[in-house]
Design an enzyme around this catalytic site. Structure first.
Site, PDB file in Angstrom:
ATOM      1  N   ARG A  45       0.827  -1.215   0.000  1.00 44.92           N
ATOM      2  CA  ARG A  45       0.000   0.000   0.000  1.00 44.92           C
ATOM      3  C   ARG A  45       0.861   1.265   0.000  1.00 44.92           C
ATOM      4  NH1 ARG A  45      -5.032  -1.659   4.082  1.00 44.92           N
ATOM      5  NH2 ARG A  45      -6.228  -2.786   2.475  1.00 44.92           N
ATOM      6  N   LYS A 207     -17.410 -18.635   3.387  1.00 49.53           N
ATOM      7  CA  LYS A 207     -18.831 -18.609   3.732  1.00 49.53           C
ATOM      8  C   LYS A 207     -19.690 -17.912   2.681  1.00 49.53           C
ATOM      9  CE  LYS A 207     -18.263 -18.779   8.769  1.00 49.53           C
ATOM     10  NZ  LYS A 207     -18.604 -18.123  10.059  1.00 49.53           N
ATOM     11  N   GLY A 364      -8.549  -9.467   0.556  1.00 50.49           N
ATOM     12  CA  GLY A 364      -7.368  -9.859   1.324  1.00 50.49           C
ATOM     13  C   GLY A 364      -6.885 -11.267   1.047  1.00 50.49           C
ATOM     14  N   GLY A 387     -12.842  -4.684   1.958  1.00 42.13           N
ATOM     15  CA  GLY A 387     -14.262  -4.394   2.007  1.00 42.13           C
ATOM     16  C   GLY A 387     -14.733  -3.505   0.875  1.00 42.13           C
TER      17      GLY A 387
END
Length: 410
Positions: A45, A207, A364, A387
């Site tokens: 980053r 999930k 991620g 996100g």
């Protein structure tokens, strides 16, 4: 926001729309990097924001870098200081970086900015040390905007948060995207809004519940959706396949049925594993075997896709023109259950290098998996956002992106 004639892609205000000479630039970066003591463990980053800083300082601007680190929840937490990032940032930019220690309740930021000269780079302390950051408090926004003349957002990974430094100040200063933000937005829009077809999406991870919106959105947009990882087990169960002791959200089997029906109605082909690698023990190099999905026994766990599925995925990639990837195929952290993710990622990378595939990946676990496969640099674009990348794929409006349409370039 307009559309460029060349690509038909939405055009956001960028550095090309401002004259930074002699201006104080408030640059929102995402320097929320992993630290071990004072050592930065992953500087990706930091590297991404360096070109924007070099361009602005090269044009005679004072660059004031704003970022958060961790979740101090509005209080000063010494272990979450950005001070260790100043050195690596200076190295990446090739210029000295002055770290400004502040609690954000003092006048240290104002004094540092007043003393700065064109070409200087200031790194401010963790903005989340002040409660006004996450609460987007008007008082904190005013304090920040008084420090600068122009706002530049180069932190797409924080764009899903309506915080003071990601959204608030952009309402009051000329606001544009930095080079990293610009590249991210263009890559994502070309991949989903104006893709070359066939368009294929890989959705993996553990999930279904965390990606219900994503699955529903992609089922209406892509030509083929390949479901992998633990979430594939829920879909296999929905199709009546035995999954043994595999991770499965049994309460979402009906929802999986609905997604399958929705995809079929929309002309989207759903690909699930046809063979899998199973083991009774969840550990590296556990005794394992490869079986068709109909032959998983009651004591086994599905930990990866098998060779027939790998071949089917690679064949699908070979026919595609655009690929969007979020989530691994198996438990890539444990050998040999990384094989499915590694081999498919390497094939996508090869197609991308040859110019046969536009590949955009993010999240991620996805970035970690691509790093593990050694192919991150070969994909067309790899997002470091988590996100924000997921919410963009879900079709949600991101506050930190939306505000770039509102701010007026100076």
């Amino acid at each position: 926001m307009t559309l460029t004639e060349e690509t038909g892609v939405a055009s956001f205000r960028t550095l090309d729309d401002i004259d930074p000479k002699g201006k104080r630039i408030l640059l929102r970066a995402d320097l929320n990097v992993p630290l071990e003591g004072d050592e930065v463990l992953d500087s990706t980053r930091i590297s991404r924001v360096a070109p924007t800083i070099r361009e602005l300082t090269g044009k005679g601007a004072i660059v004031i870098v704003l970022s958060h680190l961790g979740r101090p929840k509005g209080t000063v937490v010494p272990d979450m200081t950005l001070k260790p990032v100043a050195g690596p940032l200076a190295k990446a930019v090739g210029l000295p970086v002055t770290f400004v220690e502040t609690t954000w309740d003092d006048d240290a930021p104002e004094r540092a900015v007043a003393a700065a000269q064109p070409g200087d780079v200031l790194l401010m302390e963790n903005t989340r040390f002040h409660p006004g950051e996450e609460q987007n408090q008007p008082g904190f926004v005013r304090k920040l905007m008084d420090l600068g003349d122009i706002y530049v957002d180069d932190a797409f990974s924080a764009a899903h948060r309506a915080h003071a430094t990601t959204e608030g100040i952009a309402h009051f200063l000329p606001a544009v995207a930095g080079r990293a933000m610009e590249a991210e937005l263009r890559a994502l829009e070309v991949a989903l809004e104006h893709p070359e077809r066939p368009l294929v999406a890989v959705v993996g991870g553990s999930k279904v519940s965390t990606k219900l919106d994503l699955l529903g959105t992609l089922a209406c947009k892509v030509d083929t959706m390949i479901i992998g990882g633990g979430m594939a087990n829920t879909f296999l169960a929905a199709r009546g396949k035995p999954i043994g002791r595999s991770l499965c959200e049994h309460d979402l089997v009906d929802r999986a049925h609905e997604i399958l029906d929705q995809a079929e109605a929309g002309g989207c082909n759903i690909m699930l594993p046809v063979d899998v690698v199973v083991a009774e023990d969840f550990k590296p190099h556990a005794h394992h075997r490869t079986v068709d999905v109909e032959k998983v026994n009651a004591k086994e766990r599905i930990l990866d896709i098998g060779p027939k599925t790998i071949q089917a995925v690679n064949d699908c990639f070979s026919k595609a023109r655009t690929l969007v990837w979020n989530g691994p195929f198996g438990v890539f952290e444990l050998e040999p259950f990384d094989r499915g993710t590694v081999l498919t990622a390497r094939h996508a990378a090869e197609l991308s290098r040859e110019g046969r595939l536009r590949s955009v990946a993010g999240g991620g676990d996805t970035v970690a998996a691509l790093n593990h496969a050694g192919v991150t640099d070969d994909f067309t674009y790899v997002s470091t956002a988590g996100g924000a990348f997921l919410e963009w794929l879900e079709g949600k409006s991101l506050p930190g992106v939306k505000v770039l349409e509102i701010g007026k370039a100076g």
